[in-house]
Design a protein around this motif. Sequence first.
Motif, short mmCIF file in Angstrom:
data_model
loop_
_atom_site.label_atom_id
_atom_site.label_comp_id
_atom_site.label_asym_id
_atom_site.label_seq_id
_atom_site.Cartn_x
_atom_site.Cartn_y
_atom_site.Cartn_z
N VAL A 139 0.82 -1.22 0.00
CA VAL A 139 0.00 0.00 0.00
C VAL A 139 0.85 1.26 0.00
CG1 VAL A 139 -1.70 1.34 1.31
CG2 VAL A 139 -2.03 -1.12 1.00
N PRO A 140 1.87 1.40 0.88
CA PRO A 140 2.73 2.58 0.78
C PRO A 140 3.43 2.70 -0.58
CG PRO A 140 3.07 1.48 2.88
CD PRO A 140 2.19 0.59 2.06
N LEU A 141 3.84 1.58 -1.13
CA LEU A 141 4.45 1.63 -2.46
C LEU A 141 3.46 2.11 -3.51
CD1 LEU A 141 6.56 -1.67 -2.51
CD2 LEU A 141 7.44 0.66 -2.70
N ALA A 142 2.21 1.65 -3.40
CA ALA A 142 1.19 2.06 -4.36
C ALA A 142 0.92 3.56 -4.28
CB ALA A 142 -0.10 1.28 -4.11
N MET A 143 0.98 4.12 -3.08
CA MET A 143 0.78 5.57 -2.93
C MET A 143 1.92 6.35 -3.55
SD MET A 143 -0.60 5.56 1.02
CE MET A 143 -0.74 7.35 1.09
N TRP A 144 3.07 5.73 -3.65
CA TRP A 144 4.26 6.40 -4.17
C TRP A 144 4.42 6.21 -5.68
CZ3 TRP A 144 9.78 4.09 -3.82
CH2 TRP A 144 10.72 5.01 -4.28
N ILE A 145 4.28 4.97 -6.17
CA ILE A 145 4.56 4.69 -7.58
C ILE A 145 3.35 4.12 -8.33
CG2 ILE A 145 7.04 4.37 -7.24
CD1 ILE A 145 6.61 1.38 -7.10
N GLY A 146 2.20 4.02 -7.67
CA GLY A 146 1.01 3.47 -8.33
C GLY A 146 0.89 1.98 -8.08
N TRP A 147 -0.35 1.46 -8.11
CA TRP A 147 -0.56 0.06 -7.72
C TRP A 147 0.08 -0.93 -8.70
CZ3 TRP A 147 -3.06 -3.46 -10.77
CH2 TRP A 147 -3.89 -2.99 -11.79
N ARG A 148 0.13 -0.56 -9.98
CA ARG A 148 0.70 -1.50 -10.96
C ARG A 148 2.19 -1.76 -10.67
NH1 ARG A 148 -2.97 -2.08 -15.29
NH2 ARG A 148 -4.54 -0.42 -15.36
N TRP A 149 2.95 -0.70 -10.48
CA TRP A 149 4.38 -0.87 -10.20
C TRP A 149 4.61 -1.41 -8.80
CZ3 TRP A 149 7.79 -1.15 -13.87
CH2 TRP A 149 7.55 -0.51 -15.09
N ALA A 150 3.69 -1.09 -7.87
CA ALA A 150 3.82 -1.63 -6.51
C ALA A 150 3.67 -3.15 -6.51
CB ALA A 150 2.76 -1.01 -5.60
N LEU A 151 2.89 -3.69 -7.44
CA LEU A 151 2.79 -5.14 -7.58
C LEU A 151 3.99 -5.71 -8.34
CD1 LEU A 151 -1.00 -5.70 -8.41
CD2 LEU A 151 0.16 -6.02 -6.22
N ALA A 152 4.38 -5.02 -9.41
CA ALA A 152 5.46 -5.53 -10.25
C ALA A 152 6.81 -5.55 -9.54
CB ALA A 152 5.57 -4.69 -11.52
N VAL A 153 7.01 -4.66 -8.57
CA VAL A 153 8.31 -4.55 -7.92
C VAL A 153 8.66 -5.80 -7.12
CG1 VAL A 153 7.54 -3.53 -5.73
CG2 VAL A 153 9.77 -2.88 -6.69
N TRP A 154 7.66 -6.60 -6.76
CA TRP A 154 7.94 -7.82 -5.99
C TRP A 154 8.63 -8.89 -6.84
CZ3 TRP A 154 8.04 -7.31 -1.04
CH2 TRP A 154 7.23 -6.35 -0.44
N ALA A 155 8.74 -8.65 -8.14
CA ALA A 155 9.51 -9.56 -8.99
C ALA A 155 11.00 -9.48 -8.69
CB ALA A 155 9.25 -9.25 -10.46
N LEU A 156 11.47 -8.33 -8.20
CA LEU A 156 12.91 -8.16 -7.97
C LEU A 156 13.46 -9.08 -6.88
CD1 LEU A 156 13.17 -4.27 -8.33
CD2 LEU A 156 13.74 -6.04 -10.02
N PRO A 157 12.84 -9.14 -5.70
CA PRO A 157 13.38 -10.08 -4.71
C PRO A 157 13.24 -11.54 -5.13
CG PRO A 157 11.37 -9.04 -3.90
CD PRO A 157 11.78 -8.30 -5.12
N ILE A 158 12.22 -11.85 -5.93
CA ILE A 158 12.07 -13.22 -6.42
C ILE A 158 13.21 -13.56 -7.38
CG2 ILE A 158 10.60 -14.79 -7.76
CD1 ILE A 158 8.20 -13.13 -6.76
N LEU A 159 13.54 -12.64 -8.28
CA LEU A 159 14.66 -12.84 -9.19
C LEU A 159 15.97 -12.99 -8.43
CD1 LEU A 159 15.70 -12.92 -12.11
CD2 LEU A 159 15.87 -10.42 -12.03
N ALA A 160 16.15 -12.16 -7.40
CA ALA A 160 17.36 -12.27 -6.58
C ALA A 160 17.44 -13.62 -5.88
CB ALA A 160 17.39 -11.14 -5.55
N ALA A 161 16.30 -14.11 -5.40
CA ALA A 161 16.27 -15.42 -4.73
C ALA A 161 16.65 -16.53 -5.70
CB ALA A 161 14.89 -15.68 -4.14
N ALA A 162 16.15 -16.45 -6.94
CA ALA A 162 16.48 -17.47 -7.94
C ALA A 162 17.97 -17.49 -8.22
CB ALA A 162 15.70 -17.19 -9.23
#
Length: 433
Positions: A185-208
């Motif tokens: 929610v704080p991320l969505a207020m800052w960069i919009g809900w679409r990017w706030a959802l998409a940004v969670w791909a980064l830690p998943i990629l790092a984990a892989a």
Amino acid sequence: MTVRSGPGTGATSTGSTGATGPRPGGGSPTSGVTRAMGPGIATAVAIVAVGMSLRSPITSIAAVLPELRADIQLTATMAGLLASLPVVCFGLAATFAAGATRRFGINRVLVTSLLLLAVLVAVRPFGPAWWVLATSAGIGVAITAGNVLNPTVVRRDFPRRQGPMIAVSTAALTASAAVAAALTVPLAMWIGWRWALAVWALPILAAACFYLLKAGPEEVLPDGPPPRAHAWRMPAAWVLAVFFGLHSGLFYANTAWMPTYLPALAGLSEAQAGVAASIFQLVGIGGALSLPVLTARLTGGRRFLALGCTLTWVVFTLGLLLAPGAYIAWMIIGGFGQGGVMAMLLALITLRSPDVNTVREVSGMTQTVGYLISALAPTVAGSLVELTGGWTASLVLFLGMGTAITLLSPIVASRHRLEVRREPADRGVLRGS
């Protein structure tokens, strides 16, 4: 020789060139060295990183669901489908994940699924309603490999520290759900809900990437298909599957409806109900960290431990029915139980299995059946509310489910191994109770 995942009690080396010959059971001389040295902290961190990737795609989208529905014109029915699709896919894809692992190995399947998950999470928000639903189904399939294989990796890489490692890997699941729900929610207020959802791909990629570099080696087996545990014909595995389904159904139904039923039962505001739901999730980390360790150590007292842990669901539901004003106490009790029961169950699967192959097969089978059962619970609870006009019937349903897992808990916590005793003609005599 080929590299596969399969029976064994620990990780084995996959690439020594100075071997003097194969060891009994298909290992190599360097396998014993690897077992003696054991996996390092980096391997443990890799397992935790995988766990931290498996729930953020689900709870993050729930946090911004109102904005998502408004922007892409998602109906209430489609929103309900969006919540249940990943859980249904967990069940449908669990056996496939176990089968793919038999063919390609644990590490390849797990890394591939994480990379696929990262891609789907990144692209999911940028499309119409059908695209969001379709990618959510794909996300459920990708997460399934982690659900099934995380206990298998623990059994392979940490055979002597299964309890603590199941604890931290399951706690990572719970923590990822709480962190994503809190930060989206704080991320969505800052960069919009679409990017706030998409940004969670980064830690998943790092984990892989980290898992690819630091994971334990595959088991080394002779050429030919590895033996199968035939979990579908194992009576004890069916008990585990039903237990898994009822517990997961309780968790997903309460997670979905708690922000709605707490205002109705206890007169809370939406903000207060949200805080209570967060307590329920966060306290689960404590249960996830403690129960597997106790399960591994208290061999003789596992049944009493399982009985006490599952009773928390009964206390939680009775509390909401009889004294909803004390909801904070019920959130703490229920939260500890929901995290602890799941972690305890995963620990029991690894501890009761004689080898990695059995962990993989039983984990795949129990999650196939269990998640298909659990996917029904949120829908049935909502239907009961529509039929009766209140939450009493749904809470009575939850009470019945909690009572059922309490009655099953001594069987689930049995000290009998989950195994197959094979005859010369390969006709298995199945055991496990």
